[in-house]
Design a protein around this motif. Sequence first.
Motif: not given
Length: 192
Positions: A108-115, A118-122
């Motif tokens: 999930f974290i890897y895929t999020l980094s490839e989007m 992006l979200p504003k905050t994690i």
Amino acid sequence: MIKVDALGQTCPMPLIMTKKALREITEGIVEVSVDNFIAKENVEKLAKEMGFHHESIQEGDIYKITIHKVIKEIVKKENKEDNTVVVIASDLMGEGDKDLGSTLMKGFIYTLSEMEDLPKTIIFYNKGVTFVSENETTIKDLKNLEARGVNIISCGACLNFYHLQDKIQVGKISNMLTIIETQMKATKIIRP
């Protein structure tokens, strides 16, 4: 034509590889090879969601998905108020097998980094703080996200509880007030 060899790759890699290939061209054809039905279905769904025509053929155990990228005038509605927040409160995704849950969360974290979007905050709290302090793979992905402007905050009390306060490698140490305020201002909260 760009050929994407995603043979032997598991989710989400075939999708990420396909998206990268589609970003490399303004128009043209991307041919993706996968060796499992779920990956084939996911790549076809991606093509459909992106509005591109696609065909699939099966040759033995290999599926080939041909995606035709054609420029269309797409008006993307920009929401300047978008304030998506991702909340990671565990080192596992879902319930059940712990090894699978751990693998899914890292994915999930890897895929999020490839989007692209992006979200504003994690926000990391409880056992989720291990991702900013102990896991080298996710730390690299999170540094990528931080470099792209994502605000990464971790619960200070949680870091202290797990004795990780001196091991944080990405983001900032925060507090419950900031965590609550950030979620209250969010337009959307994602909890994997």
